[in-house]
Design a protein around this motif. Structure first.
Motif, PDB file in Angstrom:
ATOM      1  N   THR A 185      36.197  34.992 -25.432  1.00 42.63           N
ATOM      2  CA  THR A 185      35.161  35.493 -26.096  1.00 42.63           C
ATOM      3  C   THR A 185      34.067  36.209 -24.972  1.00 42.63           C
ATOM      4  O   THR A 185      33.795  35.585 -24.196  1.00 42.63           O
ATOM      5  N   TYR A 186      33.718  37.634 -25.486  1.00 36.33           N
ATOM      6  CA  TYR A 186      33.083  38.443 -24.525  1.00 36.33           C
ATOM      7  C   TYR A 186      31.900  38.672 -25.443  1.00 36.33           C
ATOM      8  O   TYR A 186      31.795  39.461 -26.638  1.00 36.33           O
ATOM      9  N   LEU A 191      26.407  42.001 -29.781  1.00 35.89           N
ATOM     10  CA  LEU A 191      27.901  42.362 -30.163  1.00 35.89           C
ATOM     11  C   LEU A 191      28.726  41.077 -29.510  1.00 35.89           C
ATOM     12  O   LEU A 191      28.692  40.861 -28.396  1.00 35.89           O
ATOM     13  N   SER A 192      29.795  40.682 -30.369  1.00 30.86           N
ATOM     14  CA  SER A 192      30.637  39.714 -29.719  1.00 30.86           C
ATOM     15  C   SER A 192      32.257  39.863 -29.950  1.00 30.86           C
ATOM     16  O   SER A 192      32.634  40.365 -31.251  1.00 30.86           O
ATOM     17  N   SER A 227      39.019  39.540 -33.145  1.00 28.22           N
ATOM     18  CA  SER A 227      37.780  39.571 -34.020  1.00 28.22           C
ATOM     19  C   SER A 227      36.624  40.260 -33.471  1.00 28.22           C
ATOM     20  O   SER A 227      36.299  40.084 -32.012  1.00 28.22           O
ATOM     21  N   VAL A 228      35.761  40.983 -34.254  1.00 30.51           N
ATOM     22  CA  VAL A 228      34.633  41.756 -33.693  1.00 30.51           C
ATOM     23  C   VAL A 228      33.328  41.215 -34.722  1.00 30.51           C
ATOM     24  O   VAL A 228      33.491  41.004 -35.997  1.00 30.51           O
ATOM     25  N   SER A 229      32.400  40.712 -34.084  1.00 34.79           N
ATOM     26  CA  SER A 229      31.022  40.311 -35.061  1.00 34.79           C
ATOM     27  C   SER A 229      29.895  41.012 -34.325  1.00 34.79           C
ATOM     28  O   SER A 229      29.750  41.365 -33.051  1.00 34.79           O
ATOM     29  N   MET A 237      24.794  38.089 -39.761  1.00 36.47           N
ATOM     30  CA  MET A 237      25.758  38.774 -38.934  1.00 36.47           C
ATOM     31  C   MET A 237      27.044  39.426 -39.853  1.00 36.47           C
ATOM     32  O   MET A 237      27.055  39.120 -41.115  1.00 36.47           O
ATOM     33  N   ALA A 238      27.651  40.215 -39.378  1.00 36.97           N
ATOM     34  CA  ALA A 238      28.850  41.077 -40.045  1.00 36.97           C
ATOM     35  C   ALA A 238      30.055  40.898 -39.012  1.00 36.97           C
ATOM     36  O   ALA A 238      29.768  40.830 -37.807  1.00 36.97           O
TER      37      ALA A 238
END
Length: 245
Positions: A185-186, A191-192, A227-229, A237-238
């Motif tokens: 996870t970055y 943004l994640s 995954s992008v959040s 969050m989205a």
């Protein structure tokens, strides 16, 4: 530092005549059955159920550095059960089923990863890799014992073992599962970005040595995940995720 946690569990169950509640609404073979429920056995074969099971889980977590740790989770499960059933449900021992169940399950999981995000470029990176293995080995021995004499109401015939025939099956199953997995996870501000993959291989076999039967199957499955959040607020969050599995 190292943290060791051990869980142990054991259980023994015994039941037989009078230990089960039977639904007996006016059995024709037994005019005395005036109640719908009874603890008395009116069948030709008294029931029996026994079970012994044991399980253990060992969790070892060790810190390799300020932000790196390795974890080992080992487990084992063993059980033996015996079930005796009056299959025909009649007042005489015409057809009796006896089942012996044995199961041995073991597993091992090893993980290596960071405890928190490490600075990488403008963001932080947290990652985990690991391996998993499991064996699940159930065996079932079943005897169907049938009365082949002339008169099941004659105690001298039902007391003679020569008046009974047995049909035996012995199914032996072996299941093995192996997996390699990893994810990272970055975090970059709000943004994640997350990516991971898991590869699973399983092999199963079933044999009956008494009848000369054997069958096997195996499968390999690779399951990626992306995954992008985005956090608009701490409570809002989205996200979007694409994965297989």
């Amino acid at each position: 530092s190292t943290t060791v946690t051990l869980y142990l569990n054991a259980n023994r169950t015994r039941s037989g005549v009078g230990a089960n509640l039977y639904y007996t609404p006016g059995i024709p073979e037994d005019p005395a059955a005036t109640t719908d429920y009874s603890l008395d056995v009116r069948g030709g074969t008294p029931p029996k159920y026994t079970r012994d099971l044991y399980s253990v889980v060992l969790n070892i977590a060790h810190d390799l550095g300020e932000n790196l740790s390795v974890t080992s989770i080992s487990s084992g499960f063993h059980s033996n059960s015996t079930v005796v059933t009056d299959v025909d449900k009649g007042p005489f021992p015409i057809l009796t089923g006896i089942q012996y169940f044995h199961r041995l399950v073991w597993s091992e999981e090893l993980r290596l990863g960071t405890n928190a995000g490490e600075p990488v470029g403008p963001g932080t990176l947290q990652w985990l890799v690991g391996a998993f293995a499991q064996g699940n080995n159930p065996d079932t021995l079943q005897d169907n014992i049938t009365f082949i004499g002339a008169d099941p109401t004659d105690p001298t015939q039902t007391g003679d073992p020569a008046n009974f025939a047995a049909l035996t099956t012995d199914t032996v199953q072996r299941h093995q599962d192996y997996a390699l997995f990893g994810n990272a996870t970055y975090d970059l501000g709000r943004l994640s970005l997350q990516a991971g993959v898991r590869a699973d291989y399983n092999r199963s076999s079933m044999t009956d040595p008494l009848w000369g039967l054997r069958g096997t199957q195996h499968n390999l499955l690779v399951m990626p995940m992306f995954s992008v959040s985005y956090h608009f607020e701490p409570e809002a969050m989205a996200y979007a995720t694409v994965s297989r599995g």
